[in-house]
Design a protein around this motif. Sequence first.
Motif, PDB file in Angstrom:
ATOM      1  N   MET A   1      -9.653  41.587  24.361  1.00  0.00           N
ATOM      2  CA  MET A   1      -8.356  41.178  23.930  1.00  0.00           C
ATOM      3  C   MET A   1      -8.495  40.502  22.584  1.00  0.00           C
ATOM      4  O   MET A   1      -9.404  39.714  22.387  1.00  0.00           O
ATOM      5  N   ASP A  18     -12.611  40.132  28.353  1.00  0.00           N
ATOM      6  CA  ASP A  18     -12.029  40.289  29.687  1.00  0.00           C
ATOM      7  C   ASP A  18     -12.787  39.450  30.714  1.00  0.00           C
ATOM      8  O   ASP A  18     -12.197  38.910  31.648  1.00  0.00           O
ATOM      9  N   GLU A  62      -6.900  43.493  34.022  1.00  0.00           N
ATOM     10  CA  GLU A  62      -6.482  44.455  33.003  1.00  0.00           C
ATOM     11  C   GLU A  62      -5.791  43.633  31.933  1.00  0.00           C
ATOM     12  O   GLU A  62      -4.751  43.013  32.187  1.00  0.00           O
ATOM     13  N   GLY A  64      -4.146  43.397  28.165  1.00  0.00           N
ATOM     14  CA  GLY A  64      -3.579  44.074  27.006  1.00  0.00           C
ATOM     15  C   GLY A  64      -3.537  43.110  25.837  1.00  0.00           C
ATOM     16  O   GLY A  64      -4.214  42.091  25.831  1.00  0.00           O
ATOM     17  N   GLU A  65      -2.717  43.425  24.837  1.00  0.00           N
ATOM     18  CA  GLU A  65      -2.628  42.552  23.668  1.00  0.00           C
ATOM     19  C   GLU A  65      -1.948  41.230  23.990  1.00  0.00           C
ATOM     20  O   GLU A  65      -2.315  40.189  23.453  1.00  0.00           O
TER      21      GLU A  65
END
Length: 128
Positions: A1, A18, A62, A64-65
Amino acid sequence: MELTNNANDNKGTIKIADEVVSIIAGIAATEVKGVAGMSGGVAGGIVEILGKKNLSKGVKVEVGEKEAAVDLYVIVEYGVRIPEVAWNIQENVKQAIENMTGLEVVEVNIHVQGVNFQHENKEDGRVR
């Protein structure tokens, strides 16, 4: 990230692995009363309780941005109200990740893998 500093004095980017998010989630989950530990899965019909050094192995993230989704595999203490413990885990994990990383946690899925029947006496450390 990867987070980008949007201020006019852009100093660069911030990268959060992560694995870091997984560790935050694992620690936050084990802080909840009624959680015996994180689960490393089922081997030969026996649920493995992970030690403190392997907390992230009972977590799947999981990232994301700007958002994160978390799956936690836990073992609960015998006699607890599982839905209440699961809700407390969700709240604690969501708050910890959002406060420490700035990510929005969109879901925290709890997978109860087992029940711990052994009770450790907090005062003397003996299992009874």
